[in-house]
Design an enzyme around this catalytic site. Sequence first.
Site, PDB file in Angstrom:
ATOM      1  N   ALA A  43      55.295  55.988  64.844  1.00 57.17           N
ATOM      2  CA  ALA A  43      56.199  57.118  65.043  1.00 57.17           C
ATOM      3  C   ALA A  43      57.452  56.899  64.198  1.00 57.17           C
ATOM      4  O   ALA A  43      57.754  55.778  63.798  1.00 57.17           O
ATOM      5  CB  ALA A  43      56.576  57.225  66.524  1.00 57.17           C
ATOM      6  N   GLY A  73      52.239  54.109  66.682  1.00 52.12           N
ATOM      7  CA  GLY A  73      51.542  55.396  66.736  1.00 52.12           C
ATOM      8  C   GLY A  73      50.379  55.449  65.768  1.00 52.12           C
ATOM      9  O   GLY A  73      49.409  56.170  65.979  1.00 52.12           O
ATOM     10  N   GLU A 113      47.696  54.065  67.714  1.00 53.03           N
ATOM     11  CA  GLU A 113      47.379  54.943  68.854  1.00 53.03           C
ATOM     12  C   GLU A 113      46.597  56.162  68.424  1.00 53.03           C
ATOM     13  O   GLU A 113      45.703  56.629  69.130  1.00 53.03           O
ATOM     14  CB  GLU A 113      48.668  55.336  69.572  1.00 53.03           C
ATOM     15  CG  GLU A 113      49.299  54.139  70.284  1.00 53.03           C
ATOM     16  CD  GLU A 113      50.644  54.467  70.871  1.00 53.03           C
ATOM     17  OE1 GLU A 113      51.578  54.759  70.097  1.00 53.03           O
ATOM     18  OE2 GLU A 113      50.768  54.432  72.103  1.00 53.03           O
ATOM     19  N   GLU A 145      55.587  48.108  69.353  1.00 52.18           N
ATOM     20  CA  GLU A 145      56.664  48.813  70.058  1.00 52.18           C
ATOM     21  C   GLU A 145      57.536  47.872  70.897  1.00 52.18           C
ATOM     22  O   GLU A 145      58.744  48.050  70.976  1.00 52.18           O
ATOM     23  CB  GLU A 145      56.085  49.900  70.961  1.00 52.18           C
ATOM     24  CG  GLU A 145      55.554  51.118  70.223  1.00 52.18           C
ATOM     25  CD  GLU A 145      54.114  50.959  69.781  1.00 52.18           C
ATOM     26  OE1 GLU A 145      53.612  49.818  69.705  1.00 52.18           O
ATOM     27  OE2 GLU A 145      53.482  51.987  69.478  1.00 52.18           O
TER      28      GLU A 145
HETATM   29  N1  T1G Z   1      60.054  54.840  61.471  1.00 47.92           N
HETATM   30  C1  T1G Z   1      61.032  55.151  60.584  1.00 47.92           C
HETATM   31  N2  T1G Z   1      61.321  54.413  59.474  1.00 47.92           N
HETATM   32  C2  T1G Z   1      60.584  53.303  59.290  1.00 47.92           C
HETATM   33  C3  T1G Z   1      59.554  52.906  60.178  1.00 47.92           C
HETATM   34  C4  T1G Z   1      59.292  53.743  61.303  1.00 47.92           C
HETATM   35  N3  T1G Z   1      58.326  53.453  62.168  1.00 47.92           N
HETATM   36  N4  T1G Z   1      59.013  51.748  59.698  1.00 47.92           N
HETATM   37  C5  T1G Z   1      59.676  51.446  58.577  1.00 47.92           C
HETATM   38  N5  T1G Z   1      60.621  52.366  58.331  1.00 47.92           N
HETATM   39  C6  T1G Z   1      61.523  52.403  57.166  1.00 47.92           C
HETATM   40  C7  T1G Z   1      62.397  51.171  57.072  1.00 47.92           C
HETATM   41  O1  T1G Z   1      63.578  51.344  57.836  1.00 47.92           O
HETATM   42  C8  T1G Z   1      62.678  51.113  55.581  1.00 47.92           C
HETATM   43  O2  T1G Z   1      63.671  52.100  55.307  1.00 47.92           O
HETATM   44  C9  T1G Z   1      61.381  51.609  54.967  1.00 47.92           C
HETATM   45  O3  T1G Z   1      60.721  52.371  55.989  1.00 47.92           O
HETATM   46  C10 T1G Z   1      60.484  50.480  54.538  1.00 47.92           C
HETATM   47  O4  T1G Z   1      60.338  49.621  55.668  1.00 47.92           O
HETATM   48  C11 T1G Z   1      54.805  56.561  70.201  1.00 47.92           C
HETATM   49  C12 T1G Z   1      56.940  55.128  69.843  1.00 47.92           C
HETATM   50  C13 T1G Z   1      55.619  49.281  58.671  1.00 47.92           C
HETATM   51  C14 T1G Z   1      55.324  46.788  58.536  1.00 47.92           C
HETATM   52  O5  T1G Z   1      57.742  49.280  65.088  1.00 47.92           O
HETATM   53  O6  T1G Z   1      57.187  46.970  61.017  1.00 47.92           O
HETATM   54  O7  T1G Z   1      55.059  54.234  67.067  1.00 47.92           O
HETATM   55  O8  T1G Z   1      65.385  50.564  54.285  1.00 47.92           O
HETATM   56  O9  T1G Z   1      61.273  47.604  54.495  1.00 47.92           O
HETATM   57  O10 T1G Z   1      58.426  45.512  54.641  1.00 47.92           O
HETATM   58  O11 T1G Z   1      53.909  54.474  70.618  1.00 47.92           O
HETATM   59  O12 T1G Z   1      58.482  48.737  58.319  1.00 47.92           O
HETATM   60  O13 T1G Z   1      63.765  51.822  52.841  1.00 47.92           O
HETATM   61  O14 T1G Z   1      65.591  53.063  54.086  1.00 47.92           O
HETATM   62  O15 T1G Z   1      60.107  47.397  56.741  1.00 47.92           O
HETATM   63  O16 T1G Z   1      56.653  47.171  53.823  1.00 47.92           O
HETATM   64  C15 T1G Z   1      56.325  51.447  66.043  1.00 47.92           C
HETATM   65  C16 T1G Z   1      58.133  49.304  62.254  1.00 47.92           C
HETATM   66  C17 T1G Z   1      57.186  52.673  65.947  1.00 47.92           C
HETATM   67  C18 T1G Z   1      56.769  49.370  62.930  1.00 47.92           C
HETATM   68  C19 T1G Z   1      56.418  48.047  56.682  1.00 47.92           C
HETATM   69  N6  T1G Z   1      56.193  50.879  64.723  1.00 47.92           N
HETATM   70  N7  T1G Z   1      58.000  49.085  60.830  1.00 47.92           N
HETATM   71  O17 T1G Z   1      57.144  46.899  56.262  1.00 47.92           O
HETATM   72  O18 T1G Z   1      58.792  47.985  54.658  1.00 47.92           O
HETATM   73  S1  T1G Z   1      57.424  53.349  67.533  1.00 47.92           S
HETATM   74  C20 T1G Z   1      56.957  49.838  64.339  1.00 47.92           C
HETATM   75  C21 T1G Z   1      57.571  47.889  60.326  1.00 47.92           C
HETATM   76  C22 T1G Z   1      55.918  54.074  67.874  1.00 47.92           C
HETATM   77  C23 T1G Z   1      54.536  55.203  69.598  1.00 47.92           C
HETATM   78  C24 T1G Z   1      55.760  54.440  69.305  1.00 47.92           C
HETATM   79  C25 T1G Z   1      57.591  47.777  58.840  1.00 47.92           C
HETATM   80  C26 T1G Z   1      56.215  47.991  58.191  1.00 47.92           C
HETATM   81  P1  T1G Z   1      64.667  51.868  54.048  1.00 47.92           P
HETATM   82  P2  T1G Z   1      60.205  48.047  55.428  1.00 47.92           P
HETATM   83  P3  T1G Z   1      57.730  46.817  54.773  1.00 47.92           P
END
Ligand code: T1G
Length: 679
Positions: free
Chosen positions: A63, A102, A105, A125
């Site tokens: 998400a 997500g 999911e 999450e």
């Molecule tokens: N949402 C918004 N922005 C995100 C994002 C996300 N989920 N993930 C990464 N970004 C942005 C990040 O801030 C950066 O921005 C750019 O993308 C590159 O990220 C309903 C509620 C996927 C393994 O917790 O673990 O799903 O600095 O540098 O090293 O159940 O990003 O370029 O402006 O980290 O290649 C759950 C979080 C969400 C995963 C990629 N998902 N992300 O790593 O790139 S909640 C997470 C990561 C959800 C549902 C629930 C990593 C990555 P900028 P990066 P990377």
Amino acid sequence: MMSKITTAREDEVLVITLDNPPVNAFSTEVRQAMAEAVDTAAQDDGIRAVVIRAEGRMFSGGADITEFGSAPVHPTLPELIDSIENLAKPVVIALNGTALGGGCEIALGCNYRITVPSTKIGLPEVKIGILPGAGGTQRLPRVVGVEEALPIIVTGNPINAKKAEAIGLVDRIVEPDKLREEAMAFAREVAGRDDHPVSSQRTDRIKDHDPGVFDAFREKHGRRLKGLEAPQKCIEAVKLATELPYEEGIAKEREFFMELVNGDQSKALRHVFFAERQASKIDGLPKDVKSLPIRKVGIIGAGTMGGGIAMNFLSAGYDVTMVEREQEALDRGVGIIRKNYEATARKGRMTAEQVEGAMGHLTTSLDYQDFADCDLVIEAVFELMDIKKDVFGKLDAICKPDAIMASNTSYLDVNEIAACTSRPEQVVGLHFFSPANIMRLLEVVRGDKTSPQVMATAMDLAKKIGKVAVVSGVCHGFIGNRMLAKRQEQASDLLMEGARPAQVDKVLTDFGFPMGPFQMADLAGLDVGWDPDTTSSANVREVLCERGRRGQKTGKGFYDYDENRQRTPSEEVDAVIADFAAQSGKQQRDITDEEIRERLLYPMVNEGALILEEGIAQRASDIDTVWINGYGWPPYTGGPMFWADTIGLDTVLAGLEKHGMEPSQLLRDKAANGERFNG
Ligand code: T1G
């Protein structure tokens, strides 16, 4: 404007493609467009199967975290996934790169899942203080069973494709360049059948689960879960998946999700997530600045720091030349590096080949001349300015013109060091934290003359060696140690007023730190910077060193340690403290834990405000990033500046004044205006 969701009809199969760089997050726009595509599939009788896939380096990072905190816009992710699951036609999802949150999911809402060997799948999450809020806690146990679902959901760590296939999370693993083709074939194969697996309706994997698994999991992971709300909710949600019908379980999941996402811990952890990524950016850096190529790294010093620093580069595949003054020190240093790698291999985190590969990149020498072809040289010599100046004078004469010369100094003036060279623009501070091969933080200290290109190169390099880099200006102690000094001052003063080490330490461990100041001193060694030739029993620490109480390594310091390094308070130490307290003339009194917490933490926040005022740190979130990754500040409070925002800057201001401390102007202004450090 490129559409983030496209569809393509290939005979009886509708292909839905996600393309929302950089991580294919399920933003509102993506969810709405995907819902329309799913509806198209539902309405068109000519479509007998659906393939969902993604462009780019990953399927999805989940998400869109930036949307949290604002009112949900339909379709929510749970609604979108339900529409996919309720489609009367088989849906095959093709997972590449990573499928997280997500992203995982939505895959669970599909009937079939196909992937490639390099894919990582997970539900992280919990790491941002929430739980999988789009059916993950209810569908995953039904697909892979409770025992496999619990660690995925509660630790948030992803699993690889092989493991995913083994536990039934994916149906097939195919060759990387055949993912789309194989997904299409899979869809055609199942089209027209009506016995497709529907995750939310499955009971085969949870009906015979061991009810004791939940308490056993809490017991096993107790330490890791200390103080955290989300993991407990995750466990509870999975437990409910085994007790309630799906519809009731998903309602509880939603209730838990809303409670967590609006809670302080998740707000703090989401702040930390973005803060780490923001820290890698240098404000005002010209867009056209290109990093210098770094292939060969020189390290001066094979001691604890030099060896640890070298490991960061060796593990990332860089050639390293390590130089010492004597062969014996060099051999010892190389031996420690190998021992550390072999210990990692014993834990299964490296293979024997990887150990040899890393060691194979290491060259040793007793001669600085061997730095002549290095792109970067880092000194980790004794923390004395004269020694640093001598080293940089030699490097200036030996290193090639565009080589970067870096100091690992923890405190000293990088400008003064740079002035010893003919090229101060090539000098930077790279402050690693001990143990340097473990601690993620790297303070990149920008000298007045350090060039933008050197700064950009240092920040890029930090990412490549797995460090969280924060830019610091030049001052005594940079960001972290400068704030630490304020905490140490108060910790020492508290001993003179009646507090004892164990009480002070417990206040910080109760707050969430891994250890308090006196435990930390014993771990690091009380004799760091102590000189037996000039010692004069001037303070508690000197007297303890003189009596051989130099920390864990001598079996006693502020505490006594048994053979398992378990600590107990020491009467001898209490007597030494009492003597100095009597000499200090300060009134001895019982001091409350609340006062100790305020006196240890508020001055750190205030110093952070001064660091911001002076432009030493680029932003408040950088200060949070330093303290979380370099000193163990509990991430679920967001770091010192975010924590101050949470409790209120007016509270911090009043506390400082109550304890007779001078608040910074920035703190005063922000408190007066009801503002936050982290905007
Ligand atoms: N949402 C918004 N922005 C995100 C994002 C996300 N989920 N993930 C990464 N970004 C942005 C990040 O801030 C950066 O921005 C750019 O993308 C590159 O990220 C309903 C509620 C996927 C393994 O917790 O673990 O799903 O600095 O540098 O090293 O159940 O990003 O370029 O402006 O980290 O290649 C759950 C979080 C969400 C995963 C990629 N998902 N992300 O790593 O790139 S909640 C997470 C990561 C959800 C549902 C629930 C990593 C990555 P900028 P990066 P990377």
